[in-house]
Design an enzyme around this catalytic site. Structure first.
Site, PDB file in Angstrom:
ATOM      1  N   THR A   1      84.858  56.441  39.078  1.00  0.00           N
ATOM      2  CA  THR A   1      84.446  54.976  38.480  1.00  0.00           C
ATOM      3  C   THR A   1      84.425  54.816  37.192  1.00  0.00           C
ATOM      4  OG1 THR A   1      83.376  54.537  40.605  1.00  0.00           O
ATOM      5  CG2 THR A   1      82.559  53.201  38.915  1.00  0.00           C
TER       6      THR A   1
ATOM      7  N   ARG B   1      85.227  48.370  52.885  1.00  0.00           N
ATOM      8  CA  ARG B   1      83.758  49.108  52.557  1.00  0.00           C
ATOM      9  C   ARG B   1      83.513  48.798  51.027  1.00  0.00           C
ATOM     10  NH1 ARG B   1      83.116  53.192  47.816  1.00  0.00           N
ATOM     11  NH2 ARG B   1      81.195  54.434  48.414  1.00  0.00           N
TER      12      ARG B   1
ATOM     13  N   GLY C   1      81.010  49.825  47.712  1.00  0.00           N
ATOM     14  CA  GLY C   1      79.940  50.910  47.387  1.00  0.00           C
ATOM     15  C   GLY C   1      78.801  50.194  46.455  1.00  0.00           C
TER      16      GLY C   1
ATOM     17  N   THR D   1      77.760  56.204  38.557  1.00  0.00           N
ATOM     18  CA  THR D   1      79.009  56.781  39.405  1.00  0.00           C
ATOM     19  C   THR D   1      78.559  57.819  40.306  1.00  0.00           C
ATOM     20  OG1 THR D   1      81.064  57.841  39.137  1.00  0.00           O
ATOM     21  CG2 THR D   1      79.588  58.067  37.586  1.00  0.00           C
TER      22      THR D   1
END
Lengths: 303, 303
Positions: free
Chosen positions: B171, B199, B201, B222
């Site tokens: 990320t 999904r 996050g 991250t």
């Protein structure tokens, strides 16, 4: 000691719009949900089962803005969001942008218990639901004439998106403490009447709309979702307890009655901790709400 | 005093997979982003502009898992998430499930600045982008052969979804303090290789992946997104400062080096406060990262 608290949205809810008959129906709906959740706890069931049960009944009740009776998006659809969290494990599940799942909170729970993820969105969340054998309903199931009229009024420009009447920012939620000492929280919503662009509010956001941690408290919020997102309101209450030594009552009072009004944010929340302390606070004129603890009589309130 | 900190993901990043040439490219990418963000600050620009600029360059760089170079979903698509927050106003913007926007963080900023909402999802977010004249790119723009190979390996069962190698949980993010004393934070990601069911996050979640408040700090995280969602990790750092009297360094250390490992959660975060204190901590073997403050030399690190 055990107990459950529910809400059915906070807002202005002008008394002029609330006839005696209407008030009786709202009270009956709240009572049904709280009794069902309480029965789960009384039989030694989990707080997770209790909040799921209570929220599902509020979702099924067309009076409240969640599941059946959800408000309409600007293009005339129902897009629903929900989340749930278990205080013992910090496991959580959340879904947003559902269009065909009767009980969004049930799918949020399935995400929590049967996927390795916390949050699934839209068609993907519904694909997961199908893979889990969760049944679908036609979109017409969610349609109620009252909500459609509210959309028509928005479309006609009678009131703007940011009005905070109960008719378009309601949400439902529940928090509970079970006989095992475990906390849980759940929230479900149809969002904001006339919303566009697949707007997501605070209800499906772990930390903003829902939070539960046995070490602090369980929280479900309702109100102006954008501000509750910015203040990470549900976890903010838990953090005040965790790091600031606040009591549950002072944490909620300071957040809802001081900080949020200072930011121009309208809404409320319900919370419970492991000692069965219960708080229901709101800075709007009204919040549909109710609570009951072991050995006490269930109470429901609107104003 | 002013400064900027960036990250490009935390993970195991086996040294065997990191050739000298590869390491040089990563370092060059980090250096380019941090120099660009720093230049904004040096010219008196805002922290919001600085983090936007740095994150956009990391999104444009195919080495990092955000924008171009994003990982693939199980069905071979790129679905990108981003969020941004301004510490002065607590205004925030977030987007998830984008498939055709070159710079997801730019759209998150447009949501923050040009809509009345905080979070927009998928096709709705892209419809908003179109209404704002934000340009689209074909989906092929995001495709890189390296990421495709990683998907092929997932599909072949060579490693599971929950492995934490840098190759599939990276990320990017940035936090900054500007000369006006204002904080900002931004995060952008392609998510997890082989993800399914849309999904979401922690990266697009205000409070989990991103948080900024002038009164406390700016944070970008991250790592294992599901755990960062459950701990509301970005706001948890701010709350430790706000309510617990922690220093930025002790808040981050306790969260990243003690609490998260105790929960089995791998990852890291970057943070800066109004006194230009900078923290970059991770409990994984590596985190792509860099920082620079007024009058100091920019530094980038991997291990």
């Amino acid at each position: 000691m055990f107990g459950i608290v529910i809400h059915g949205g906070a807002g202005t809810l002008p008394r002029a719009e609330m006839s005696g008959d209407s008030e009786r129906k709202y009270r009956a709906g709240l009572t049904e949900a709280i009794d069902a959740g309480y029965a789960v706890l009384q039989e030694g069931g989990t707080s997770l089962d209790a909040v799921s049960r209570a929220v599902m009944l509020l979702e099924d009740n067309p009076l409240f803005n969640a599941g059946r009776g959800s408000v309409f998006t600007l293009d005339g659809r129902n897009e629903m969001d929900a989340s749930i969290m278990e205080g013992r494990t910090l496991k959580a599940g959340a879904v947003c942008g559902l269009t065909r799942i009767r009980n969004p909170v049930g799918l949020a729970r399935a995400v929590m218990e049967r996927s390795e993820h916390v949050m699934l969105a839209g068609a993907g969340a519904e694909e997961f639901a199908a893979s889990q054998g969760i049944s679908f309903v036609p979109q017409s199931y969610f349609h109620t004439p009252e909500r459609w009229q509210q959309l028509e009024r928005i479309r006609a420009g009678e009131f703007g998106l940011s009005g905070h009447t109960i008719s378009h920012v309601g949400t439902v939620g529940a928090v509970a403490l079970d006989t095992h000492g475990h906390l849980a929280a759940a929230t479900s919503t149809g969002g904001m009447t006339g919303k566009r662009f697949q707007r997501i509010g605070d209800s499906p956001i772990i930390g903003a709309g829902t939070y539960a941690d046995n070490q602090t408290c369980a929280v479900s919020t309702t109100g102006h979702g954008e501000w509750f997102l910015r203040t990470v309101q549900a976890y903010d209450i838990a953090a005040r307890l965790r790091y600031g030594g606040y009591s549950l009552s002072s944490a909620v009072s300071e957040a809802i009655m001081q900080r949020l009004p200072g930011l121009g944010a309208a809404g409320g929340l319900i919370a419970v901790d492991q000692r069965a302390q219960i708080v229901m606070r709101y800075n709007t004129p009204a919040m549909f709400r109710g609570c009951v603890r072991d050995g006490e009589t269930a109470k429901v309130y609107i104003y």
